[in-house]
Design an enzyme around this catalytic site. Structure first.
Site, PDB file in Angstrom:
ATOM      1  CG  HIS A   1      -3.332   6.462 -14.664  1.00 22.27           C
ATOM      2  ND1 HIS A   1      -2.907   6.088 -14.785  1.00 22.27           N
ATOM      3  CD2 HIS A   1      -3.593   6.908 -13.281  1.00 22.27           C
ATOM      4  CE1 HIS A   1      -1.718   6.394 -13.609  1.00 22.27           C
ATOM      5  NE2 HIS A   1      -2.186   6.729 -12.613  1.00 22.27           N
TER       6      HIS A   1
ATOM      7  CD  GLU B   1      -1.927   2.811  -8.014  1.00 23.66           C
ATOM      8  OE1 GLU B   1      -2.806   4.050  -7.760  1.00 23.66           O
ATOM      9  OE2 GLU B   1      -0.964   3.053  -8.136  1.00 23.66           O
TER      10      GLU B   1
ATOM     11  NE  ARG C   1       1.186   2.564 -16.889  1.00 28.00           N
ATOM     12  CZ  ARG C   1       1.217   2.538 -15.552  1.00 28.00           C
ATOM     13  NH1 ARG C   1       1.363   3.067 -14.511  1.00 28.00           N
ATOM     14  NH2 ARG C   1      -0.377   2.136 -15.560  1.00 28.00           N
TER      15      ARG C   1
ATOM     16  CE1 TYR D   1       4.809   5.885  -6.315  1.00 22.13           C
ATOM     17  CE2 TYR D   1       3.040   4.037  -6.700  1.00 22.13           C
ATOM     18  CZ  TYR D   1       3.749   5.454  -7.063  1.00 22.13           C
ATOM     19  OH  TYR D   1       3.587   5.896  -8.870  1.00 22.13           O
TER      20      TYR D   1
ATOM     21  CD  GLU E   1       1.442   4.691 -11.072  1.00 21.68           C
ATOM     22  OE1 GLU E   1       1.872   4.914  -9.997  1.00 21.68           O
ATOM     23  OE2 GLU E   1       0.881   4.287 -11.732  1.00 21.68           O
TER      24      GLU E   1
ATOM     25  CG  ASN F   1       1.325   0.790 -10.095  1.00 19.10           C
ATOM     26  OD1 ASN F   1       1.776   0.092 -11.251  1.00 19.10           O
ATOM     27  ND2 ASN F   1       0.207   2.003 -10.606  1.00 19.10           N
TER      28      ASN F   1
HETATM   29  C1  BGC Z   1      -0.762   6.384  -9.083  1.00 22.48           C
HETATM   30  C2  BGC Z   1      -0.149   8.101 -10.294  1.00 22.48           C
HETATM   31  C3  BGC Z   1       0.196   8.515  -8.621  1.00 22.48           C
HETATM   32  C4  BGC Z   1       0.931   7.784  -7.591  1.00 22.48           C
HETATM   33  C5  BGC Z   1       1.621   8.712  -6.799  1.00 22.48           C
HETATM   34  C6  BGC Z   1      -0.017   5.702  -7.855  1.00 22.48           C
HETATM   35  O1  BGC Z   1      -1.028   5.464  -7.360  1.00 22.48           O
HETATM   36  O2  BGC Z   1      -0.713   5.314 -10.719  1.00 22.48           O
HETATM   37  O3  BGC Z   1      -0.926   8.593 -10.802  1.00 22.48           O
HETATM   38  O4  BGC Z   1       0.845   9.937  -8.749  1.00 22.48           O
HETATM   39  O5  BGC Z   1       0.561   6.832  -7.710  1.00 22.48           O
HETATM   40  O6  BGC Z   1       0.412   9.020  -5.917  1.00 22.48           O
END
Ligand code: BGC
Length: 472
Positions: A118, A163, A74, A290, A348, A288
């Site tokens: 992006h 995002e 991607r 995290y 992501e 995405n």
């Molecule tokens: C984004 C990336 C970023 C990653 C880590 C996402 O919000 O799409 O570009 O590097 O998180 O912060």
């Protein structure tokens, strides 16, 4: 249940974060060049002028992807390489770069997934109001058409926006990202125009015969820290503001309950006709993920008046984000329950950890990242088992890169990049991921993987040794 046979294993990057050479071959500047050129905006006043130099090293980077066993990649297209002014004249050499990239990927048997936007808006469009100008919906659609006409014969999966919440919140409300505004009332407009732009770009791509068109959203489960009504209410506000703001309109044709309350007097209200246009069938959603956020009420933290509280029992990444993999499974189930059976890709997922600062003996042990990857993949597997249609997973990120305003200080790569020599060294997480891909997930086993004390100690020793070496 194992991963389906056609599950797609990939890694992700974005143009500004890896390419460098922002003005090469006739490209126009983006808001990120401007941002980086403004003293104090980027940590260490870094820029993206070199980044990973991917613009010049693309062929060897694709060879690296093949070595890692990636099945998909991607990447994003820099709008200003294709249309230096954002609209109008097409810059052939800029498009040629992505043409060559897509060809190389094809030769390596790696499927491309292309993100149109992006975060690197052409500066010329920012001069015309950027995401605050409603015309941007047509600008994005026109740009989508141009890119599709060139690459549509080889690229099947298209993502309009990456995002949009971050563009809204980081770009216009809190200002930590380009264009760096800090005006609450701009947030609602920036969100609404991105939704219109997604709808129009989707329509344009479909008219061009695009295979599949999706939207990538960052979702962060919000969990109330206590049962107190004010914390529960704050959690609902945070959820509306971050998780529902784009998916509710696209899927249900309305903004989430509670969102006008978040924006207060600056909520303009939007025409029904816009929401009808925004409600679009999307071929897939990119999720995405995290971290999650445990929330308390905090009137001093606008616009949601909600604040996250630190969890003492869980590890945190170098970004200060809690590591909590089970939330990914629950999140995917929530998306299915709230928004139906639209196929999902994890577009992501990854972590910045304190890697050894230098490569020693050709190796970069990163046990925390290995554990993160492992446990989040188990969570994806659990979601599949619970009936969620997850089609693929993209590790963030292929390479250590320019982490936006944090510059190169935060390393998310499964491949280490030495920012002096630009040499690439796959970390242990890359070797681990290769094994996972090769076994279609079987190598994960069943149990969560907490790094052993020995692994963590060995990493700390290597860090200390490489620091000494660097100093000596
Ligand atoms: C984004 C990336 C970023 C990653 C880590 C996402 O919000 O799409 O570009 O590097 O998180 O912060």
């Amino acid at each position: 249940m194992p991963f389906p046979d056609d599950f797609l294993w990939g890694a992700a990057t974005s143009a500004f974060q890896i390419e460098g050479s922002p003005l090469a071959d006739g490209a126009g500047p983006s808001i990120w060049q401007r941002f980086a050129d403004t003293p104090g905006r980027m940590v260490g006043n870094e820029t993206g002028d070199v980044a990973c130099d991917h613009y010049n090293r693309m062929p060897s980077d694709v060879a690296l992807m093949a070595d890692l066993g990636l099945q998909a990649y991607r990447f994003s297209v820099a709008w200003g390489r294709v249309l230096p002014d954002g609209t109008g004249t097409v810059n052939g050499p800029g498009l040629d770069f992505y043409d060559r990239l897509v060809d190389r990927l094809g030769q390596a048997g790696i499927e491309p997934m292309l993100t149109l936007y992006h975060w690197d808006l052409p500066a010329a469009l920012d001069d015309r109001g950027g995401w605050l100008n409603r015309d941007i919906a047509d600008w994005l659609a026109d740009y989508a058409r141009v890119v599709h006409q060139r690459l549509g014969d080889r690229v099947t999966r298209w993502i309009t926006l990456n995002e949009p919440w971050v563009t809204m919140d980081g770009g216009y409300v809190r200002g930590g990202l380009a264009p760096g505004h800090r005006v609450h009332r701009e947030g609602a407009m920036a969100a609404h125009h991105q939704l219109l732009a997604h709808a129009r770009a989707t329509a344009a791509l479909r008219a061009e015969g695009a295979g599949q068109v999706g939207l990538a959203v960052n979702l962060e489960p919000k969990v109330a820290a206590t049962d107190k009504p004010e914390d529960v209410a704050a959690t609902a506000r945070a959820d509306a503001y971050m998780n529902r703001i784009f998916l509710d309109p696209v899927v249900h044709g309305r903004y989430p309950e509670g969102l006008p309350e978040v924006f207060g007097a600056s909520w303009p209200g939007f025409a029904d006709a816009d929401l009808d246009e925004i409600q679009t069938d999307t071929d897939f959603f990119g999720v995405n993920y995290y971290t999650r956020a445990v929330i308390v009420d905090d009137p001093a933290d606008p616009p949601e008046e909600a604040r996250r509280v630190r969890q003492t029992r869980h590890p945190y990444t170098e970004m200060g984000w809690e590591v909590y993999a089970p939330a990914l499974r629950d999140l995917l189930v929530w998306v299915k329950d709230e928004y139906g059976d639209t196929p999902l890709f994890i577009t992501e997922n990854g972590s910045a950890f304190y890697d050894p600062p230098q490569v020693v003996g050709g190796e970069v042990p990163d046990p925390m990242r290995v554990a993160y990857l492992h446990d989040h993949l188990l969570a994806v597997e659990d979601a599949i088992e619970a009936g969620v249609d997850v089609r693929g997973y993209f590790a963030w990120s292929l390479l250590d890169n320019v982490e936006w305003a944090q510059g190169t200080s935060k390393r998310f790569g499964i491949v280490h990049v030495d920012f002096e020599t630009l040499e690439r060294t796959p970390k242990h997480s890359a070797a681990f991921y290769r094994e996972v891909i090769g076994s279609n997930g079987a190598a994960l086993g069943d149990a969560p993987r907490i790094p052993t004390t020995d692994e963590v100690t060995a990493t700390a020793r290597r860090s200390a040794a490489s620091l000494q070496e660097g100093a000596g």
